[in-house]
Design a protein around this motif. Structure first.
Motif, PDB file in Angstrom:
ATOM      1  N   LYS A   1     -17.833  11.178   7.569  1.00  0.00           N
ATOM      2  CA  LYS A   1     -18.217  11.075   8.983  1.00  0.00           C
ATOM      3  C   LYS A   1     -17.549   9.892   9.695  1.00  0.00           C
ATOM      4  CE  LYS A   1     -20.994  14.566   8.712  1.00  0.00           C
ATOM      5  NZ  LYS A   1     -22.448  14.426   8.819  1.00  0.00           N
ATOM      6  N   GLY A   2     -16.525   9.298   9.085  1.00  0.00           N
ATOM      7  CA  GLY A   2     -15.832   8.173   9.697  1.00  0.00           C
ATOM      8  C   GLY A   2     -14.604   7.824   8.880  1.00  0.00           C
ATOM      9  N   PHE A   3     -13.966   6.726   9.258  1.00  0.00           N
ATOM     10  CA  PHE A   3     -12.748   6.296   8.562  1.00  0.00           C
ATOM     11  C   PHE A   3     -12.763   4.779   8.418  1.00  0.00           C
ATOM     12  CE2 PHE A   3      -8.492   4.475   8.643  1.00  0.00           C
ATOM     13  CZ  PHE A   3      -7.831   5.208   7.679  1.00  0.00           C
ATOM     14  N   THR A   4     -12.525   4.303   7.205  1.00  0.00           N
ATOM     15  CA  THR A   4     -12.282   2.880   6.994  1.00  0.00           C
ATOM     16  C   THR A   4     -11.311   2.736   5.832  1.00  0.00           C
ATOM     17  OG1 THR A   4     -13.284   0.699   6.581  1.00  0.00           O
ATOM     18  CG2 THR A   4     -14.326   2.564   5.488  1.00  0.00           C
ATOM     19  N   TYR A   5     -10.170   2.129   6.131  1.00  0.00           N
ATOM     20  CA  TYR A   5      -9.115   2.002   5.122  1.00  0.00           C
ATOM     21  C   TYR A   5      -9.575   1.054   4.019  1.00  0.00           C
ATOM     22  CZ  TYR A   5      -4.441   1.508   3.178  1.00  0.00           C
ATOM     23  OH  TYR A   5      -3.364   1.539   2.339  1.00  0.00           O
ATOM     24  N   ALA A   6      -9.425   1.476   2.767  1.00  0.00           N
ATOM     25  CA  ALA A   6      -9.874   0.644   1.652  1.00  0.00           C
ATOM     26  C   ALA A   6      -9.106   0.969   0.388  1.00  0.00           C
ATOM     27  CB  ALA A   6     -11.375   0.837   1.412  1.00  0.00           C
ATOM     28  N   ASP A   7      -8.463  -0.048  -0.191  1.00  0.00           N
ATOM     29  CA  ASP A   7      -7.815   0.122  -1.493  1.00  0.00           C
ATOM     30  C   ASP A   7      -8.813   0.605  -2.539  1.00  0.00           C
ATOM     31  OD1 ASP A   7      -5.545  -0.871  -0.303  1.00  0.00           O
ATOM     32  OD2 ASP A   7      -5.232  -2.497  -1.734  1.00  0.00           O
ATOM     33  N   THR A   8     -10.072   0.268  -2.349  1.00  0.00           N
ATOM     34  CA  THR A   8     -11.119   0.627  -3.307  1.00  0.00           C
ATOM     35  C   THR A   8     -11.121   2.128  -3.600  1.00  0.00           C
ATOM     36  OG1 THR A   8     -12.373  -1.037  -2.065  1.00  0.00           O
ATOM     37  CG2 THR A   8     -13.486   0.033  -3.902  1.00  0.00           C
ATOM     38  N   ASN A   9     -10.873   2.942  -2.574  1.00  0.00           N
ATOM     39  CA  ASN A   9     -10.809   4.396  -2.777  1.00  0.00           C
ATOM     40  C   ASN A   9      -9.770   4.758  -3.824  1.00  0.00           C
ATOM     41  OD1 ASN A   9     -12.667   5.426  -0.647  1.00  0.00           O
ATOM     42  ND2 ASN A   9     -11.226   4.412   0.727  1.00  0.00           N
TER      43      ASN A   9
ATOM     44  N   SER B   1       0.792  -1.232   0.000  1.00  0.00           N
ATOM     45  CA  SER B   1       0.000   0.000   0.000  1.00  0.00           C
ATOM     46  C   SER B   1       0.824   1.282   0.000  1.00  0.00           C
ATOM     47  CB  SER B   1      -0.958   0.007   1.194  1.00  0.00           C
ATOM     48  OG  SER B   1      -2.029  -0.880   0.974  1.00  0.00           O
ATOM     49  N   THR B   2       2.141   1.179   0.221  1.00  0.00           N
ATOM     50  CA  THR B   2       2.950   2.402   0.171  1.00  0.00           C
ATOM     51  C   THR B   2       2.933   3.023  -1.226  1.00  0.00           C
ATOM     52  OG1 THR B   2       4.988   1.158  -0.305  1.00  0.00           O
ATOM     53  CG2 THR B   2       4.481   1.614   2.015  1.00  0.00           C
ATOM     54  N   GLY B   3       2.540   2.238  -2.234  1.00  0.00           N
ATOM     55  CA  GLY B   3       2.413   2.792  -3.582  1.00  0.00           C
ATOM     56  C   GLY B   3       1.357   3.876  -3.673  1.00  0.00           C
TER      57      GLY B   3
ATOM     58  N   SER C   1       9.221  -0.545  -9.863  1.00  0.00           N
ATOM     59  CA  SER C   1       8.718  -1.458 -10.887  1.00  0.00           C
ATOM     60  C   SER C   1       7.243  -1.744 -10.617  1.00  0.00           C
ATOM     61  CB  SER C   1       9.489  -2.782 -10.860  1.00  0.00           C
ATOM     62  OG  SER C   1      10.848  -2.591 -11.181  1.00  0.00           O
ATOM     63  N   PRO C   2       6.364  -1.501 -11.602  1.00  0.00           N
ATOM     64  CA  PRO C   2       4.962  -1.855 -11.416  1.00  0.00           C
ATOM     65  C   PRO C   2       4.810  -3.356 -11.159  1.00  0.00           C
ATOM     66  CG  PRO C   2       5.209  -0.404 -13.312  1.00  0.00           C
ATOM     67  CD  PRO C   2       6.593  -0.807 -12.889  1.00  0.00           C
ATOM     68  N   THR C   3       3.942  -3.706 -10.237  1.00  0.00           N
ATOM     69  CA  THR C   3       3.719  -5.117  -9.939  1.00  0.00           C
ATOM     70  C   THR C   3       2.606  -5.672 -10.833  1.00  0.00           C
ATOM     71  OG1 THR C   3       2.292  -4.453  -8.095  1.00  0.00           O
ATOM     72  CG2 THR C   3       4.569  -5.028  -7.569  1.00  0.00           C
ATOM     73  N   ASN C   4       2.723  -5.380 -12.120  1.00  0.00           N
ATOM     74  CA  ASN C   4       1.754  -5.899 -13.089  1.00  0.00           C
ATOM     75  C   ASN C   4       2.350  -7.052 -13.892  1.00  0.00           C
ATOM     76  OD1 ASN C   4       3.568  -4.476 -14.616  1.00  0.00           O
ATOM     77  ND2 ASN C   4       2.089  -3.051 -15.501  1.00  0.00           N
ATOM     78  N   THR C   5       3.399  -7.639 -13.352  1.00  0.00           N
ATOM     79  CA  THR C   5       4.027  -8.802 -13.947  1.00  0.00           C
ATOM     80  C   THR C   5       4.493  -9.720 -12.818  1.00  0.00           C
ATOM     81  OG1 THR C   5       5.898  -9.591 -15.282  1.00  0.00           O
ATOM     82  CG2 THR C   5       6.235  -7.558 -14.043  1.00  0.00           C
ATOM     83  N   THR C   6       4.616 -10.999 -13.110  1.00  0.00           N
ATOM     84  CA  THR C   6       5.068 -11.932 -12.078  1.00  0.00           C
ATOM     85  C   THR C   6       6.584 -12.018 -12.008  1.00  0.00           C
ATOM     86  OG1 THR C   6       4.886 -13.776 -13.637  1.00  0.00           O
ATOM     87  CG2 THR C   6       2.967 -13.332 -12.238  1.00  0.00           C
ATOM     88  N   ALA C   7       7.274 -11.396 -12.955  1.00  0.00           N
ATOM     89  CA  ALA C   7       8.741 -11.462 -12.989  1.00  0.00           C
ATOM     90  C   ALA C   7       9.320 -10.061 -12.850  1.00  0.00           C
ATOM     91  CB  ALA C   7       9.224 -12.100 -14.282  1.00  0.00           C
TER      92      ALA C   7
ATOM     93  N   GLU D   1      -3.561  -5.109  -7.452  1.00  0.00           N
ATOM     94  CA  GLU D   1      -3.322  -3.970  -6.544  1.00  0.00           C
ATOM     95  C   GLU D   1      -3.434  -2.637  -7.259  1.00  0.00           C
ATOM     96  OE1 GLU D   1      -0.515  -4.715  -2.829  1.00  0.00           O
ATOM     97  OE2 GLU D   1       0.539  -4.528  -4.725  1.00  0.00           O
ATOM     98  N   TRP D   2      -2.836  -2.525  -8.429  1.00  0.00           N
ATOM     99  CA  TRP D   2      -2.862  -1.333  -9.270  1.00  0.00           C
ATOM    100  C   TRP D   2      -2.661  -0.080  -8.425  1.00  0.00           C
ATOM    101  CZ3 TRP D   2      -7.277   1.841 -11.566  1.00  0.00           C
ATOM    102  CH2 TRP D   2      -6.817   2.593 -12.669  1.00  0.00           C
ATOM    103  N   THR D   3      -3.583   0.856  -8.431  1.00  0.00           N
ATOM    104  CA  THR D   3      -3.381   2.105  -7.690  1.00  0.00           C
ATOM    105  C   THR D   3      -3.694   1.973  -6.198  1.00  0.00           C
ATOM    106  OG1 THR D   3      -5.562   2.752  -8.552  1.00  0.00           O
ATOM    107  CG2 THR D   3      -3.632   3.695  -9.622  1.00  0.00           C
ATOM    108  N   GLY D   4      -4.002   0.769  -5.755  1.00  0.00           N
ATOM    109  CA  GLY D   4      -4.099   0.517  -4.317  1.00  0.00           C
ATOM    110  C   GLY D   4      -2.747   0.207  -3.711  1.00  0.00           C
ATOM    111  N   GLY D   5      -1.729   0.080  -4.549  1.00  0.00           N
ATOM    112  CA  GLY D   5      -0.359  -0.245  -4.136  1.00  0.00           C
ATOM    113  C   GLY D   5       0.506  -0.246  -5.380  1.00  0.00           C
ATOM    114  N   GLY D   6       0.754  -1.451  -5.898  1.00  0.00           N
ATOM    115  CA  GLY D   6       1.214  -1.553  -7.271  1.00  0.00           C
ATOM    116  C   GLY D   6       2.675  -1.356  -7.600  1.00  0.00           C
ATOM    117  N   TYR D   7       3.575  -1.333  -6.610  1.00  0.00           N
ATOM    118  CA  TYR D   7       4.997  -1.135  -6.919  1.00  0.00           C
ATOM    119  C   TYR D   7       5.882  -2.035  -6.067  1.00  0.00           C
ATOM    120  CZ  TYR D   7       4.248   3.200  -9.610  1.00  0.00           C
ATOM    121  OH  TYR D   7       3.873   4.118 -10.557  1.00  0.00           O
TER     122      TYR D   7
END
Length: 234
Positions: free
Chosen positions: A130-138, A33-35, A172-178, A214-220
């Motif tokens: 009116k509250g807080f809930t951590y979510a990659d969805t945002n 998530s640091t991405g 490096s984007p984590t959009n590959t397995t290598a 993960e994409w823009t929820g993390g992704g690096y």
């Protein structure tokens, strides 16, 4: 980072215990998530350019999608709410159906709309702001807005706007397995954060599971020294 702003890198332990590979400062680590730091930097640039405003309603940009009205607090959420995890939209990545689908097809490449589908029609835990809930969805929603405004892929836009100007080269984007020079990752299979994945993370230098979702929820993945340089610069 020292008191004068200099960045120093140190390493200890093993990059791969089974293969007895020592950890070095050149190894990359999965950033998780640091991405989101990079995503936030791009969003703030777009705001400074007048292309976006913190208090813009998200519907201004995504309201034309036929699924948008099914998001929690759809009529009220703003860019600020997405950035601060105060939208009331919950995490897709721990939804039971998503975990089943992820484990059933680890190499799958996911579209943003496919991830959002897991949280449609969910009751919000609170009103927007009116509250807080951590979510990659945002941050998946922010990624879609970035691509719409820039007419460019998020990874290309982030490279152009943030990483290249700072001469940061190891992200490096984590959009590959290598991913070259990646350190091994370890987790307990069956735990919540394992997401149904197989352990260990790497086999013969390749990830057993595609982290592309993960994409823009993390992704690096990156060298830790470069992440320190990023934080220092922004």
């Amino acid at each position: 980072i020292d008191s004068e702003g200099g960045v120093h890198a140190f390493a200890s332990g093993m990059a791969d215990k089974e293969q007895q590979v020592p950890m070095t400062i050149e190894h990359k680590l999965h950033g998780g998530s640091t991405g989101k730091t990079v995503v936030s930097a791009v969003v703030m640039q777009l705001i400074s350019e007048g292309k976006l405003d913190l208090d813009d309603n998200v519907s201004k940009y995504l309201g034309n999608y036929n699924w948008y009205s099914r998001l929690a607090n759809a009529t009220d959420i703003t860019i600020r709410h997405l950035l601060q995890h105060t939208s009331g939209i919950v995490r897709y990545e721990f939804k039971e159906e998503f975990l089943k689908d992820l484990a059933a097809n680890p190499p799958r490449t996911w579209k943003p709309e496919e991830l959002l589908a897991y949280v449609l029609d969910n009751e919000p835990p609170f009103e927007a702001g009116k509250g807080f809930t951590y979510a990659d969805t945002n941050y998946i929603l922010l990624g879609m807005i970035i691509e719409q405004l820039t007419e460019n892929s998020f990874y290309n836009e982030a490279e152009k706007r943030v990483l290249k100007p700072l001469e940061i080269t190891s992200f490096s984007p984590t959009n590959t397995t290598a991913i070259p020079n990646m350190a091994q990752g370890y987790y307990t299979e069956g735990s919540e954060y394992a997401l149904g994945f197989k352990a260990p993370f790497l086999v013969d230098g390749k990830a057993q599971n595609n982290m592309q979702f993960e994409w823009t929820g993390g992704g690096y993945a990156y060298k830790n020294s470069d992440y320190a340089r990023l934080l220092k610069s922004i």
